[in-house]
Design an enzyme around this catalytic site. Structure first.
Site, mmCIF file in Angstrom:
data_model
loop_
_atom_site.group_PDB
_atom_site.id
_atom_site.type_symbol
_atom_site.label_atom_id
_atom_site.label_comp_id
_atom_site.label_asym_id
_atom_site.label_seq_id
_atom_site.Cartn_x
_atom_site.Cartn_y
_atom_site.Cartn_z
ATOM 1 C CG ASP A 151 7.568 -9.036 0.550
ATOM 2 O OD1 ASP A 151 7.222 -10.231 0.424
ATOM 3 O OD2 ASP A 151 6.789 -8.091 0.344
ATOM 4 C CG ASP A 152 7.223 -6.069 3.824
ATOM 5 O OD1 ASP A 152 8.349 -5.551 3.759
ATOM 6 O OD2 ASP A 152 6.267 -5.713 3.111
ATOM 7 C CE1 TYR A 196 11.199 -3.848 0.268
ATOM 8 C CE2 TYR A 196 10.981 -5.827 1.606
ATOM 9 C CZ TYR A 196 10.651 -4.508 1.352
ATOM 10 O OH TYR A 196 9.770 -3.848 2.176
ATOM 11 C CG ASP A 221 0.892 -0.107 0.387
ATOM 12 O OD1 ASP A 221 1.775 0.758 0.245
ATOM 13 O OD2 ASP A 221 1.133 -1.326 0.341
#
Length: 729
Positions: free
Chosen positions: A205-206, A250, A316
């Site tokens: 991810d990311d 995702y 976050d």
């Protein structure tokens, strides 16, 4: 995983039509001109660990608490594992520590395991983004101290019947076609396997969606490259029962062109081995709702039910906000259609009581996996549904007879139990951050029941600094590895390295280093004790002088009062000022706190009411203006009535802040204080502004400070909405 500034992948990310016709060669390890021998498992001696004779013995399961039905149906007994009708695996429900920011401490994680067991949750996914060796420097092996801490954590999870899933995120810089890279990944997971971990996750991810030139020569798409490594690792680990894969696409918004027609997801569904579960966050990174239809759509293309990584309570991405609202927007009808649900909550550990508690209530409301929500019989698992119906009897609101879970009731149950925590004196001994650079205490090998350090191993003391590879540009000086540091300690009497952020005076540096050296010598000369010691043993083993000299990264112990020292208390005279007595938090305070910090897309009812009252007072302030001509007494009376009502709301916020600041549980206070302080300041200013509109505060006092009325009105309106949450008007 929570980053909202992502760009959806382009068409090149999915498999081409020609590659999809292949049998699966693209997902096999690429051929090499000179194949290297298969990597062997890392001997335990390579990381300073003894080779275990076999699987570690199962930890003795602690006695379950007495079966008491508490708070309307959420009892303290662990929920029996629910198996999936298709795959035969248990439904994974619990917590993922997957946020960006300071990871939780080991003590906090142990407390998490205790709560999860009490509430019936069963899974913890270890994936803190700021554990350097989880993501940024994934190639680095864990040092002796880090290995010891991870082993203790895995052991603690087993003792509380929690499935510990270790995740690694190599996608930032891995070359998928390089077998040395794959061998390094295997070596790293071999090490974690020796710690007693049996469940794993590979996260992509990311990350950047483009492949490097070397990978483009071997793989037809980014998906094929990821699946080649994922399938190989899964088979190398002998196909563990729980193995998770996080795709780069995702969530629905990251899918190109959409979920149903994404070449990337299509390749994942076709090429990923069937025993591997896929993580999914829903329609968005932070999904307001996850519908049954959306899950059925992604299930169809993945050819398996997804496992939800839920960012509903994650904060976050906006550290000015905290989310204390209930788990909602997910029907219990989803449960039989999923492999599991893991919540990725607030960064502040103590701010997650409601988030995790309400998730447990949601899960237990349909733990039997009913495909359609219906009110069941009067059983223990159904108590929440019955209470919802009883509370709504006689109301005008239409009752849905197929509801098993009520977010409002779940919130009520959670804050009722959370209320008890505020009166329990508690403060974490240390705010150190395992694996991301904190001063760690010496660890006793004898404190572990599973594989541990042998008696000849030298345990070093490591001071808190980011864990990174040698020569990393993030540090002014290279960081010594554990073995090198051990060798230097054996040859000389040097103190451990410290990372110096600011250059202090030489004399001050010498004094600090001398103090640290003395502490290390004192600690190494006595018998090493486990990291987690009870308060009595800490008090016996440390003198007040040593306690005062401990590093500034640790929490300072609260100052002792006369009562703690068993000295005679001061009693004021009859005409003297009485002693200050702190008021305890109330359920009303806690409910207000939760509604002030509710959910990403929604304010709590009291917050909405407060915003509306303020906006009405501001919009109708002309009726009480000193310059108003032909004043209407009825309108003025109405404005004053609503102003008094609004000021009472503000007073309650101030009162809640004061009681929270005086609560005995300092661990909760320290996590919540910055947020409550901000909202208290804004509410105080807005209250003063309302009094200014009414003329109770002279308007000249603001103009004398150079404050424009319209600008001040706009600031008050914006600040109140911003601190409580996102704009709703």
């Amino acid at each position: 995983m929570v980053q909202t500034d992502k760009v959806p992948p382009g068409p090149q990310d999915g498999g081409s039509s020609s590659s999809s016709n292949g049998g699966g060669g693209d997902c096999s390890p690429p051929a090499q001109p000179s194949p290297s021998p298969a990597p062997v498992a890392v001997p335990a001696a390579d990381v300073g660990l003894p080779v275990p004779p076999g699987d570690p013995p199962a930890a003795a399961e602690p006695d379950a608490p007495e079966p008491t039905l508490a708070y309307g149906g959420l009892d303290n007994r662990p929920a029996p594992p629910r198996t999936d009708s298709a795959g035969g695996k248990k439904f994974l429900c619990g917590v993922v520590e997957g946020f960006y920011g300071r990871p939780w401490s080991m003590e906090q994680r142990r407390e998490l395991f205790r709560r999860m067991r009490r509430w019936g949750l069963n899974t913890y996914l270890y994936a803190p983004k700021d554990d350097y060796k989880h993501r940024m420097f994934w190639r680095e092996m864990y040092s002796v101290e880090e290995a010891e801490q991870l082993m203790q954590l895995i052991t603690a999870a087993k003792e509380h019947s929690i499935e510990f899933v270790y995740a690694i995120s190599p996608g930032l810089d891995i070359t998928f076609s390089n077998q040395k890279e794959v061998a390094t990944l295997k070596r790293k997971l071999d090490q974690v396997t020796q710690f007693g971990c049996k469940s794993f996750a590979l996260l992509f991810d990311d990350i950047d969606h483009n492949m490097c030139p070397a990978d483009k020569e071997v793989f037809s798409s980014f998906a094929h490259a990821q699946l080649s490594v994922t399938n190989e690792i899964y088979q190398y680990l002998e196909e563990p029962e729980h193995f998770l894969f996080c795709p780069t696409e995702y969530c629905g918004t990251f899918c190109y062109p959409n979920v149903a027609h994404s070449p990337y997801l299509k390749t994942v569904g076709e090429k990923l081995l069937p025993g591997i579960d896929v993580l999914w966050t829903g329609p968005k990174v932070v999904s307001k709702e996850i519908s049954v239809d959306s899950i059925e759509e992604v299930t169809k293309i993945l050819k398996r039910s997804p496992l939800i990584w839920d960012n509903l309570h994650a904060n976050d991405y906006d550290q000015k906000r905290l989310f204390l609202g209930p788990y909602k927007g997910r029907s219990t009808e989803l449960i039989p259609r999923l492999k599991g649900v893991l919540t990725n909550p607030n960064c502040e550990f103590e701010g997650n009581f409601v988030a995790i508690h309400t998730l447990a209530t949601w899960y237990k409301s349909n733990m039997n996996g009913v495909r359609k929500d219906v009110v069941m019989t009067d059983t223990e698992e159904n108590t929440v549904s019955i209470q919802i119906k009883l509370e709504n009897e006689g109301s005008d609101e239409e009752i849905e007879m197929d509801v098993l879970y009520s977010p409002q009731m779940a919130l009520k149950l959670a804050i009722t139990e959370w209320m008890q925590e505020f009166g329990v004196p508690h403060q974490y001994n240390c705010r150190t951050v395992p694996h991301s650079g904190a001063k760690t205490n010496p660890i006793d090998a004898g404190g572990i029941g599973t594989p541990c350090l042998n008696s000849t191993t030298t345990v070093t003391t490591v001071y808190q600094q980011p864990i990174m590879s040698q020569g990393s540009p993030l540090s002014g000086e290279p960081v010594l590895l554990a073995k090198e540091e051990e060798e230097k300690k054996q040859q000389s009497d040097e103190e451990p390295m410290e990372m110096v952020l600011e250059k202090p005076d030489e004399q001050e540096t010498k004094n600090v280093n001398q103090i640290l050296t003395d502490i290390v010598k004192a600690k190494m000369s006595e018998d090493l004790k486990p990291m987690e010691m009870d308060k009595d043993s800490i008090a016996e083993s440390k003198s007040p002088e040593i306690c005062m000299q401990e590093d500034t990264g640790s929490d300072m112990a609260p100052m002792q009062t006369d009562e703690q020292l068993n000295k005679e208390l001061y009693i004021p005279g009859p005409n003297e000022k009485p002693l200050y007595a702190a008021e305890a938090m109330t359920l009303e305070d806690l409910n207000l706190l939760a509604e002030m910090f509710y959910l990403p897309y929604e304010h709590g009812p009291k917050s909405v009411q407060m915003l509306r009252e303020f906006q009405w007072l501001r919009a109708n302030s002309s009726v009480v203006s000193l310059n108003c001509k032909g004043k209407d007494a009825e309108k003025i009376e109405k404005w004053h009535f609503r102003a008094t009502k609004f000021e009472e709301m503000c007073r309650r916020v101030m009162q809640m802040f004061t009681r929270l600041a005086n609560c005995e549980n300092r661990s909760i206070l320290y996590d919540l204080y910055p947020y409550v302080w901000d909202i208290k300041g804004v509410v105080a200013m807005v209250k003063s502004f309302v009094q200014w509109l009414d003329g109770r505060i002279l308007s000249t006092s603001y103009h004398s400070c150079g404050i424009d009325r319209q600008m001040y009105e706009a600031w008050c309106d914006h600040s109140l909405s911003l601190v409580i949450g996102s704009e709703v008007f």
